[in-house]
Design a protein around this motif. Structure first.
Motif, PDB file in Angstrom:
ATOM      1  N   SER A 142       0.830  -1.213   0.000  1.00 12.08           N
ATOM      2  CA  SER A 142       0.000   0.000   0.000  1.00 12.08           C
ATOM      3  C   SER A 142       0.858   1.255   0.000  1.00 12.08           C
ATOM      4  O   SER A 142       0.537   2.231  -0.690  1.00 12.08           O
ATOM      5  N   ASP A 143       1.944   1.234   0.770  1.00  5.42           N
ATOM      6  CA  ASP A 143       2.877   2.370   0.754  1.00  5.42           C
ATOM      7  C   ASP A 143       3.395   2.600  -0.663  1.00  5.42           C
ATOM      8  O   ASP A 143       3.469   3.741  -1.142  1.00  5.42           O
ATOM      9  N   LEU A 144       3.765   1.510  -1.312  1.00  7.76           N
ATOM     10  CA  LEU A 144       4.302   1.601  -2.670  1.00  7.76           C
ATOM     11  C   LEU A 144       3.247   2.116  -3.644  1.00  7.76           C
ATOM     12  O   LEU A 144       3.524   3.017  -4.454  1.00  7.76           O
ATOM     13  N   LEU A 145       2.041   1.584  -3.533  1.00  9.30           N
ATOM     14  CA  LEU A 145       0.954   1.996  -4.429  1.00  9.30           C
ATOM     15  C   LEU A 145       0.634   3.481  -4.258  1.00  9.30           C
ATOM     16  O   LEU A 145       0.407   4.192  -5.236  1.00  9.30           O
ATOM     17  N   TYR A 146       0.643   3.930  -3.019  1.00 13.45           N
ATOM     18  CA  TYR A 146       0.369   5.342  -2.728  1.00 13.45           C
ATOM     19  C   TYR A 146       1.349   6.232  -3.504  1.00 13.45           C
ATOM     20  O   TYR A 146       0.954   7.187  -4.169  1.00 13.45           O
ATOM     21  N   LEU A 147       2.612   5.890  -3.431  1.00 14.79           N
ATOM     22  CA  LEU A 147       3.623   6.712  -4.107  1.00 14.79           C
ATOM     23  C   LEU A 147       3.525   6.599  -5.630  1.00 14.79           C
ATOM     24  O   LEU A 147       3.780   7.575  -6.341  1.00 14.79           O
ATOM     25  N   ILE A 148       3.141   5.443  -6.116  1.00 15.82           N
ATOM     26  CA  ILE A 148       2.932   5.291  -7.566  1.00 15.82           C
ATOM     27  C   ILE A 148       1.788   6.204  -8.018  1.00 15.82           C
ATOM     28  O   ILE A 148       1.906   6.915  -9.019  1.00 15.82           O
ATOM     29  N   PHE A 149       0.703   6.215  -7.257  1.00 14.86           N
ATOM     30  CA  PHE A 149      -0.431   7.088  -7.597  1.00 14.86           C
ATOM     31  C   PHE A 149      -0.014   8.563  -7.568  1.00 14.86           C
ATOM     32  O   PHE A 149      -0.365   9.336  -8.459  1.00 14.86           O
ATOM     33  N   VAL A 150       0.707   8.941  -6.529  1.00 16.90           N
ATOM     34  CA  VAL A 150       1.125  10.344  -6.383  1.00 16.90           C
ATOM     35  C   VAL A 150       2.027  10.765  -7.543  1.00 16.90           C
ATOM     36  O   VAL A 150       1.850  11.836  -8.134  1.00 16.90           O
ATOM     37  N   LEU A 151       2.978   9.919  -7.873  1.00 19.62           N
ATOM     38  CA  LEU A 151       3.895  10.242  -8.970  1.00 19.62           C
ATOM     39  C   LEU A 151       3.144  10.335 -10.295  1.00 19.62           C
ATOM     40  O   LEU A 151       3.392  11.251 -11.100  1.00 19.62           O
ATOM     41  N   ALA A 152       2.221   9.422 -10.512  1.00 13.16           N
ATOM     42  CA  ALA A 152       1.416   9.451 -11.743  1.00 13.16           C
ATOM     43  C   ALA A 152       0.618  10.749 -11.823  1.00 13.16           C
ATOM     44  O   ALA A 152       0.600  11.421 -12.864  1.00 13.16           O
ATOM     45  N   GLU A 153      -0.026  11.113 -10.745  1.00 10.14           N
ATOM     46  CA  GLU A 153      -0.844  12.334 -10.739  1.00 10.14           C
ATOM     47  C   GLU A 153       0.024  13.575 -10.933  1.00 10.14           C
ATOM     48  O   GLU A 153      -0.375  14.509 -11.625  1.00 10.14           O
ATOM     49  N   HIS A 154       1.189  13.571 -10.327  1.00 12.12           N
ATOM     50  CA  HIS A 154       2.096  14.716 -10.475  1.00 12.12           C
ATOM     51  C   HIS A 154       2.381  14.991 -11.951  1.00 12.12           C
ATOM     52  O   HIS A 154       2.475  16.144 -12.368  1.00 12.12           O
ATOM     53  N   TYR A 155       2.521  13.923 -12.727  1.00 12.56           N
ATOM     54  CA  TYR A 155       2.829  14.083 -14.160  1.00 12.56           C
ATOM     55  C   TYR A 155       1.588  14.004 -15.048  1.00 12.56           C
ATOM     56  O   TYR A 155       1.713  13.921 -16.273  1.00 12.56           O
ATOM     57  N   GLY A 156       0.399  14.055 -14.423  1.00  8.91           N
ATOM     58  CA  GLY A 156      -0.834  14.081 -15.195  1.00  8.91           C
ATOM     59  C   GLY A 156      -1.134  12.789 -15.944  1.00  8.91           C
ATOM     60  O   GLY A 156      -1.779  12.805 -16.988  1.00  8.91           O
ATOM     61  N   ILE A 157      -0.663  11.681 -15.395  1.00  7.49           N
ATOM     62  CA  ILE A 157      -0.890  10.379 -16.028  1.00  7.49           C
ATOM     63  C   ILE A 157      -2.155   9.751 -15.457  1.00  7.49           C
ATOM     64  O   ILE A 157      -2.344   9.715 -14.235  1.00  7.49           O
ATOM     65  N   ASN A 158      -3.028   9.288 -16.343  1.00  4.57           N
ATOM     66  CA  ASN A 158      -4.202   8.528 -15.917  1.00  4.57           C
ATOM     67  C   ASN A 158      -3.753   7.076 -15.767  1.00  4.57           C
ATOM     68  O   ASN A 158      -3.662   6.343 -16.746  1.00  4.57           O
ATOM     69  N   LEU A 159      -3.456   6.703 -14.538  1.00  3.72           N
ATOM     70  CA  LEU A 159      -2.881   5.381 -14.291  1.00  3.72           C
ATOM     71  C   LEU A 159      -3.871   4.255 -14.582  1.00  3.72           C
ATOM     72  O   LEU A 159      -3.467   3.156 -14.970  1.00  3.72           O
ATOM     73  N   GLU A 160      -5.149   4.552 -14.412  1.00  2.99           N
ATOM     74  CA  GLU A 160      -6.163   3.533 -14.719  1.00  2.99           C
ATOM     75  C   GLU A 160      -6.093   3.152 -16.202  1.00  2.99           C
ATOM     76  O   GLU A 160      -6.085   1.969 -16.543  1.00  2.99           O
ATOM     77  N   GLU A 161      -6.033   4.150 -17.062  1.00  2.00           N
ATOM     78  CA  GLU A 161      -5.926   3.874 -18.510  1.00  2.00           C
ATOM     79  C   GLU A 161      -4.633   3.140 -18.826  1.00  2.00           C
ATOM     80  O   GLU A 161      -4.628   2.153 -19.568  1.00  2.00           O
ATOM     81  N   ALA A 162      -3.530   3.636 -18.266  1.00  2.00           N
ATOM     82  CA  ALA A 162      -2.228   3.020 -18.537  1.00  2.00           C
ATOM     83  C   ALA A 162      -2.204   1.581 -18.034  1.00  2.00           C
ATOM     84  O   ALA A 162      -1.673   0.677 -18.698  1.00  2.00           O
ATOM     85  N   PHE A 163      -2.810   1.363 -16.871  1.00  2.00           N
ATOM     86  CA  PHE A 163      -2.822   0.025 -16.285  1.00  2.00           C
ATOM     87  C   PHE A 163      -3.620  -0.944 -17.148  1.00  2.00           C
ATOM     88  O   PHE A 163      -3.195  -2.084 -17.389  1.00  2.00           O
ATOM     89  N   MET A 164      -4.781  -0.488 -17.642  1.00  2.00           N
ATOM     90  CA  MET A 164      -5.598  -1.360 -18.487  1.00  2.00           C
ATOM     91  C   MET A 164      -4.864  -1.710 -19.782  1.00  2.00           C
ATOM     92  O   MET A 164      -4.966  -2.830 -20.276  1.00  2.00           O
ATOM     93  N   GLU A 165      -4.129  -0.753 -20.316  1.00  3.25           N
ATOM     94  CA  GLU A 165      -3.331  -1.040 -21.513  1.00  3.25           C
ATOM     95  C   GLU A 165      -2.262  -2.085 -21.196  1.00  3.25           C
ATOM     96  O   GLU A 165      -2.008  -2.992 -21.991  1.00  3.25           O
ATOM     97  N   THR A 166      -1.650  -1.956 -20.025  1.00  4.22           N
ATOM     98  CA  THR A 166      -0.633  -2.929 -19.617  1.00  4.22           C
ATOM     99  C   THR A 166      -1.235  -4.324 -19.470  1.00  4.22           C
ATOM    100  O   THR A 166      -0.671  -5.314 -19.950  1.00  4.22           O
ATOM    101  N   VAL A 167      -2.395  -4.390 -18.819  1.00  2.00           N
ATOM    102  CA  VAL A 167      -3.067  -5.691 -18.637  1.00  2.00           C
ATOM    103  C   VAL A 167      -3.382  -6.303 -20.006  1.00  2.00           C
ATOM    104  O   VAL A 167      -3.127  -7.490 -20.237  1.00  2.00           O
ATOM    105  N   ASN A 168      -3.900  -5.489 -20.915  1.00  2.00           N
ATOM    106  CA  ASN A 168      -4.215  -5.994 -22.256  1.00  2.00           C
ATOM    107  C   ASN A 168      -2.959  -6.435 -22.990  1.00  2.00           C
ATOM    108  O   ASN A 168      -2.970  -7.445 -23.692  1.00  2.00           O
TER     109      ASN A 168
END
Ligand SMILES: [Mg+2]
Length: 106
Positions: free
Chosen positions: A72-98
């Protein structure tokens, strides 16, 4: 809660915490510090998994609950870093899963 919601929640909390730290210390978390902390948390995840798999001394017993906290600590920082750079991590994650599905399941 969606990944997008979680990303926004982490960012909102991060901004509040960063404002406090900025006032107390005169400097808040920069992207460099965020990455450093992210790598530190990744190391903590590795340490707990190492313990769970029996590669740590028994006096340093690791538990699944500890792993959940470190992930959870790691995920929190991943979310924060993504948001800082304006990345929609949900979209990126779904592309990765696909991508994984296309690469490994034919
Ligand atoms: Mg941690």
């Amino acid at each position: 809660m969606t990944l997008r919601d979680a990303q926004h929640l982490c960012w909102k909390n991060f901004r509040k915490i960063n404002d406090v730290l900025d006032k107390q210390r005169g400097n808040g978390w920069t992207p460099f510090v965020m990455v450093t902390d992210l790598l530190e948390e990744a190391g903590e995840v590795a340490s707990v998994v190492k313990g769970l798999e029996g590669f740590e001394p028994s006096e340093k017993l690791k538990t699944k609950e500890m792993l959940a906290i470190e992930l959870s600590d790691l995920l929190y920082l991943i979310f924060v870093l993504a948001e800082h750079y304006g990345i929609n991590l949900e979209e990126a994650f779904m592309e990765t899963v696909n991508d994984y599905i296309l690469r490994f399941i034919k």
